[in-house]
Scaffold this motif. Structure first.
Motif, PDB file in Angstrom:
ATOM      1  N   GLU A 185      -7.639   2.078  -1.502  1.00  0.00           N
ATOM      2  CA  GLU A 185      -8.231   1.540  -0.281  1.00  0.00           C
ATOM      3  C   GLU A 185      -7.213   1.409   0.838  1.00  0.00           C
ATOM      4  O   GLU A 185      -7.552   1.066   1.963  1.00  0.00           O
ATOM      5  N   ILE A 186      -5.940   1.653   0.553  1.00  0.00           N
ATOM      6  CA  ILE A 186      -4.862   1.333   1.476  1.00  0.00           C
ATOM      7  C   ILE A 186      -4.180   2.607   1.951  1.00  0.00           C
ATOM      8  O   ILE A 186      -3.740   3.437   1.159  1.00  0.00           O
ATOM      9  N   ASP A 187      -4.103   2.764   3.269  1.00  0.00           N
ATOM     10  CA  ASP A 187      -3.483   3.942   3.866  1.00  0.00           C
ATOM     11  C   ASP A 187      -2.459   3.468   4.883  1.00  0.00           C
ATOM     12  O   ASP A 187      -2.792   3.152   6.023  1.00  0.00           O
ATOM     13  N   LEU A 188      -1.199   3.399   4.470  1.00  0.00           N
ATOM     14  CA  LEU A 188      -0.131   2.872   5.317  1.00  0.00           C
ATOM     15  C   LEU A 188       0.820   3.984   5.749  1.00  0.00           C
ATOM     16  O   LEU A 188       1.045   4.942   4.992  1.00  0.00           O
ATOM     17  N   PRO A 189       1.401   3.866   6.940  1.00  0.00           N
ATOM     18  CA  PRO A 189       2.419   4.847   7.347  1.00  0.00           C
ATOM     19  C   PRO A 189       3.688   4.686   6.520  1.00  0.00           C
ATOM     20  O   PRO A 189       3.903   3.660   5.869  1.00  0.00           O
ATOM     21  N   ARG A 190       4.545   5.675   6.557  1.00  0.00           N
ATOM     22  CA  ARG A 190       5.779   5.634   5.758  1.00  0.00           C
ATOM     23  C   ARG A 190       6.731   4.541   6.231  1.00  0.00           C
ATOM     24  O   ARG A 190       7.502   3.992   5.437  1.00  0.00           O
ATOM     25  N   ASP A 191       6.707   4.250   7.525  1.00  0.00           N
ATOM     26  CA  ASP A 191       7.642   3.275   8.093  1.00  0.00           C
ATOM     27  C   ASP A 191       6.882   2.167   8.816  1.00  0.00           C
ATOM     28  O   ASP A 191       6.020   2.443   9.653  1.00  0.00           O
ATOM     29  N   ILE A 192       7.219   0.933   8.476  1.00  0.00           N
ATOM     30  CA  ILE A 192       6.651  -0.248   9.120  1.00  0.00           C
ATOM     31  C   ILE A 192       7.807  -1.185   9.450  1.00  0.00           C
ATOM     32  O   ILE A 192       8.797  -1.260   8.699  1.00  0.00           O
TER      33      ILE A 192
END
Length: 390
Positions: A27-34
């Motif tokens: 369910e989670i789609d995060l960018p490589r860098d935060i």
């Protein structure tokens, strides 16, 4: 007494434990860098961020960049400039939303902020009282020597609200000025004051407890509705909790009815990407078991400790996650709408203020007058009155 909108919801949130399933990684789609801003590298908030970063890397291949800021302005600058996604802030982020104190300057004003999730710990914030003065309730502090910390409006407002819970003001006690937080606690040891503001886990409380004076925490009973109403009129960020983690004190059983507020508070600007807002909320709250031992005081990231009716509106994507977990109520929705309206009123007042020709030396005072008038005309509680921390 007139309700200021938050008392009932906080009392309810503090008394109900809720359970929910964890979110799945799909369910989670995060960018490589935060990136996010946090307190300095020696703070518990920074250490917690490191632990969360390790989880994000191992489960989602996300690199978390933590930007330390030594003061409240430094932590907010990267957020406003779009250089960080969120701020792992303290309660001064509420001052930023309200456009008061250090954020009452021309360069700032009220900031639109969304809450994502928080750490609502099992410790407490309270007046640490010398046991030898015989205080049992907050009202018993009448006539006692209370520490007033110079250049610390947040701590002083906390103490002001704490006294108000017991029906007291600074006129009812002996105000003793001290130069800093540590000096306020040292003053108890030196028999110069009888009470000072502290976290229940502050190390110096061990010394006070072991000293001839001893240590005591006056309770804040959850069912004292009038007391909570008085406290929230000054400090809406107070949340009633059962304090489970504290330096042991004379005659104080575990747990005791007290107060805490979230730290860190995770806030974002409206410009945060929806996928990041949802993904971080779901990843961190849904992976509590993976982070609960990853840093100090991590208990507050449990989903059953989240205050969904608090002093910030929640981001729509965080709300979506809480709805999926069956936790978001109609009362939460109503409170959120009220908080969004408050931000609209403050933004309109700031726009009006920005169009006025006011000398720099008079700007903050004139802004505070306009701010108060705008909130009052809208039927909203001002909170930061001119004498709120006096």
């Amino acid at each position: 007494m007139k309700s200021h909108g938050i008392t009932a919801s906080l009392l309810l949130a503090a008394s109900v434990l809720i359970a929910a399933p964890q979110a799945g990684a799909a369910e989670i789609d995060l960018p490589r860098d935060i990136s996010w801003t946090a307190f300095g590298t020696s703070s518990s908030g920074y250490a917690q961020s490191v632990g969360i970063g390790q989880m994000l890397k191992s489960k989602y291949d996300v690199d978390l960049r933590i930007i330390p800021g030594e003061n409240d302005i430094e932590r907010m600058v990267p957020l406003r400039a779009g250089q960080s996604d969120i701020c792992a802030c303290g309660i001064a982020s509420y001052f930023a939303q309200e456009g008061v104190q250090m954020f009452a300057a021309k360069a700032w004003g009220p900031q639109r902020l969304y809450n994502l999730f928080n750490n609502v710990g099992i410790n407490g914030q309270t007046a640490a009282v010398a046991a030898d003065v015989g205080v049992k309730t907050i009202a018993d502090l009448k006539g006692k020597r209370i520490a007033w910390i110079k250049a610390s409006p947040g701590n002083n407002m906390n103490m002001t609200a704490f006294l108000a819970f017991g029906g007291l003001t600074w006129d009812d006690v002996e105000k003793v000025e001290v130069p800093g937080v540590q000096q306020s606690l040292d003053a108890i040891l030196n028999d110069q004051v009888d009470a000072a503001w502290a976290s229940t886990l502050t190390g110096t409380l061990n010394q006070i407890a072991a000293s001839p004076r001893g240590l005591y925490y006056p309770p804040m009973p959850k069912d004292d509705t009038a007391g909570w109403e008085r406290a929230h009129a000054i400090a809406p960020w107070f949340a009633p909790v059962l304090v489970q983690s504290f330096i042991k004190a004379t005659g104080v059983e575990e747990p005791f009815e007290g107060m805490n507020y979230p730290y860190p508070l995770f806030v974002a600007s409206p410009d945060i990407d929806d996928a990041v807002a949802y993904g971080l909320t779901a990843a961190i709250l849904g992976n509590f078991d993976a982070i609960k031992e990853a840093g100090p005081s991590m208990e507050g990231y449990a989903i059953d400790r989240q205050l969904l009716s608090y002093v910030f509106p929640y981001h729509p994507q965080s709300i979506a996650y809480f709805k999926e977990q069956g936790l978001w109520t109609e009362d939460d929705e109503q409170r959120n709408a009220e908080l969004l309206r408050r931000q609209d009123i403050l933004a309109a007042a700031w726009e009006k203020m920005s169009g006025m020709n006011v000398a720099e030396a008079d700007f903050e005072a004139e802004w505070m007058k306009l701010r108060a008038a705008s909130l009052t005309d809208a039927g909203l509680h001002v909170v930061f009155e001119a004498d709120a921390s006096n």
